[in-house]
Scaffold this motif. Sequence first.
Motif, short mmCIF file in Angstrom:
data_model
loop_
_atom_site.label_atom_id
_atom_site.label_comp_id
_atom_site.label_asym_id
_atom_site.label_seq_id
_atom_site.Cartn_x
_atom_site.Cartn_y
_atom_site.Cartn_z
N LYS A 23 12.88 13.34 0.50
CA LYS A 23 12.36 14.71 0.55
C LYS A 23 11.16 14.80 1.46
N GLU A 24 11.09 15.86 2.23
CA GLU A 24 9.95 16.11 3.12
C GLU A 24 8.97 17.03 2.39
N ASP A 25 8.54 16.61 1.20
CA ASP A 25 7.62 17.46 0.46
C ASP A 25 6.19 17.25 0.95
N GLU A 26 5.38 18.22 0.68
CA GLU A 26 3.99 18.18 1.12
C GLU A 26 3.08 18.21 -0.12
N VAL A 27 1.82 18.09 0.14
CA VAL A 27 0.84 18.11 -0.95
C VAL A 27 0.82 19.50 -1.59
N GLN A 28 0.97 19.54 -2.89
CA GLN A 28 0.88 20.80 -3.63
C GLN A 28 -0.59 21.06 -3.95
N ARG A 29 -1.14 22.02 -3.24
CA ARG A 29 -2.57 22.27 -3.38
C ARG A 29 -2.86 23.11 -4.61
N GLU A 30 -3.84 22.75 -5.33
CA GLU A 30 -4.26 23.50 -6.52
C GLU A 30 -5.42 24.42 -6.17
N SER A 31 -5.55 25.46 -6.97
CA SER A 31 -6.65 26.39 -6.74
C SER A 31 -7.97 25.69 -7.05
N ALA A 32 -8.91 25.92 -6.15
CA ALA A 32 -10.21 25.27 -6.31
C ALA A 32 -11.18 26.22 -6.98
N PRO A 33 -12.23 25.73 -7.57
CA PRO A 33 -13.25 26.61 -8.16
C PRO A 33 -13.88 27.51 -7.10
N ILE A 34 -14.32 28.69 -7.52
CA ILE A 34 -14.91 29.66 -6.59
C ILE A 34 -16.39 29.41 -6.47
N ALA A 87 0.84 -1.20 0.00
CA ALA A 87 0.00 0.00 0.00
C ALA A 87 0.87 1.26 0.00
N LEU A 88 1.90 1.30 0.86
CA LEU A 88 2.76 2.48 0.92
C LEU A 88 3.57 2.63 -0.37
N TYR A 89 4.03 1.49 -0.90
CA TYR A 89 4.83 1.56 -2.13
C TYR A 89 3.98 2.07 -3.30
N ILE A 90 2.77 1.53 -3.40
CA ILE A 90 1.87 1.97 -4.48
C ILE A 90 1.53 3.45 -4.31
N ALA A 91 1.29 3.86 -3.04
CA ALA A 91 0.97 5.27 -2.78
C ALA A 91 2.13 6.17 -3.21
N LYS A 92 3.38 5.74 -2.95
CA LYS A 92 4.54 6.52 -3.36
C LYS A 92 4.64 6.61 -4.89
N ARG A 93 4.40 5.45 -5.55
CA ARG A 93 4.48 5.44 -7.01
C ARG A 93 3.41 6.33 -7.65
N GLY A 117 6.35 12.71 0.37
CA GLY A 117 7.16 12.03 1.37
C GLY A 117 6.69 12.28 2.78
N GLY A 118 6.23 13.51 3.06
CA GLY A 118 5.76 13.82 4.41
C GLY A 118 4.61 12.94 4.84
N MET A 119 3.65 12.76 3.95
CA MET A 119 2.51 11.90 4.26
C MET A 119 2.94 10.45 4.42
N LEU A 120 3.83 9.98 3.53
CA LEU A 120 4.30 8.59 3.63
C LEU A 120 5.05 8.35 4.93
N ARG A 121 5.85 9.36 5.36
CA ARG A 121 6.61 9.22 6.60
C ARG A 121 5.67 9.07 7.78
N ARG A 122 4.63 9.91 7.80
CA ARG A 122 3.67 9.81 8.91
C ARG A 122 2.89 8.48 8.86
N ALA A 123 2.56 8.02 7.63
CA ALA A 123 1.85 6.75 7.48
C ALA A 123 2.72 5.59 7.95
N SER A 124 4.01 5.63 7.61
CA SER A 124 4.94 4.58 8.01
C SER A 124 5.09 4.54 9.53
N MET A 125 5.17 5.72 10.17
CA MET A 125 5.27 5.79 11.62
C MET A 125 4.03 5.20 12.29
N ALA A 126 2.85 5.57 11.73
CA ALA A 126 1.60 5.08 12.33
C ALA A 126 1.46 3.57 12.17
#
Length: 634
Positions: free
Chosen positions: A517-528, A483-489, A494-503
Amino acid sequence: MNHSFQILEFHKILNKLEEYAYTEKAKEEIRNLEPFMAERDVLAKQRETTEARIILDKIGNPPLVSLSGVEELLVIAEKEGCLAAEQLEYIAITLTAVRRLKDFLCRCKVLELSLPYYEVELDSLDELREELNNKIRNNRVDDYASKLLKDLRSDIERLDNKMRMKAESILKANKDSLSDQFITIRNGRICLPVKKDCKFKINGSVIDKSSTGATLFIEPTAVASLNEELQELKIEEENEERRILYTLTSMVAEKIEVFLQNTGIMEKLDYIFAKGRLSVELDGKAPHINTDRIIKIVNGKHPLMDKDICVPLNFNLGGNTNGVIITGPNTGGKTVAIKTVGLHCLMAQCGLHIPCDEGDICLNSQVLCDIGDGQNISENLSTFSAHITNVLDILKKAGRDSLVIMDELGSGTDPTEGMGIAIAILEELRKSNCLFLVTTHYPEVKNYGEKTENILNARMTFDRETLKPLYQLEIGKAGESCALYIAKRLGMPGGMLRRASMAAYGKEELEFLDLSKEDEVQRESAPIIYKVKEKKNQQNITEKFNLGDSVMVLPDKRIGIVCERVNDKGVLRVQLPDKKIWINHKRVKLHVAAKELYPEDYDFSIIFDTVENRKARHSMERKYCGDLEIKYED
């Protein structure tokens, strides 16, 4: 059928097998087929299937027929009834089928197998078959069945021709009296179509008439006398036919025991060759049968899947290993794998070949299964409740000679408690000394398998590059954290995977994840989301203009004076030079405010009221005036 057999879809195997059988008895035996408990019986049934497969491969299909209805005909013959010509001809056809089958089995003896020697138990009753074929043809007693029958039919034909010739001569002599120039048959009699007005010109009996009544169908007297002689001949013919049919039926009755033996042998061979045909379809092999609690399958395939796309299964169980715990990703083929093992065991113990390159199958007293969603709506049981109920029933029945198959062990409830229940079930299975094969997702169960004696872990593999399951079983290795490997692919940061692995595992990094890398989710602009604008306060709208305000009316840009303020509908009244109009406040623009044009207490009735209304109002303010009224414009 056994509930576990239904879960494994063994009935579908039997349905395929039934399609290859011709006789109803063979089909019934297939429908009731269950695993044999005696090693001797299983070996004998496997030997039958193997020999049938060899004959099919080297000689071809045997000439078997359905034999439907033969027993009913034999009952009629046994009770001294009379079989009809078509029934006796069918008897002859079955004897011909027996003869052909005997010849086929004789040709098969060159293979030095035991199955062809069923030929000696078949008797084609050649003398009876020839007698039936000589005296019954095309579903009727043949002309040459007896000399008397031949003579009678010759006389009948001669007399019938004589009657027609007589009728033709009368027809030619009385053309003017007939409505048509041909003879006709009415109610089995030769008649002439005579005009109604000429009926007395033809000597004979009226047999029928046309729908209009204009034509009478008359049998001439000369023809009628010949017809009486003809009917006597036909009675004699019928009696002779009946005598021949009774004689042949009696000959059949004398051989009932032989017929029944032939039928039994053909039904048995039909069942055996149906197993051989299924082996051909599945490209099956005869498994080795053991009582040592060993199951070995080399390149085995699920018998209900397309053999060209089904990934072969290699499986070992027994000896020092009583149980296998399979882990791996969903859709990885775990359920197909355990069903394949279960079906191979059932098929082998029923005397059927199994679709593999090599098989060594032990005899099982029971095959017990818990696979799939067991939700029972009628009994108000949830998936988990039904699952546990089934599991408890299996644990009561499981013994040393049992094979237990369970899918998604401990699923359907809280993961922590489900894991505990799964381990408890595994421990109970281990104590029962049965062979068992289970699937699970719990990592703690993997740890249990690694630490517990006589239990092995296994996993279903998948391709890390394409993220597709490979449907291959590897025994001795626990399933990976797919599950974690597929999620990474798929791009999980990485930040989310690290927290998931710890849990999940109590540590931040797993080797195969390579979380650099300790990257986070890159949020996109949502419709108004566009909200409905609130309406302005009505009080403000009504106070927008005052009496006497000079305003500009759009779009004409005409100047007027406000004579009635804005009402609650947003409409005001404006005095233009030539008329008063009602208009929406949005179409009016302030030009000069009233306070800039008039004194503070200015009486606007001077501008907006008529002289009559002003005088009336002035009088009403001084005294009561019952006959006065103030008129307003609409």
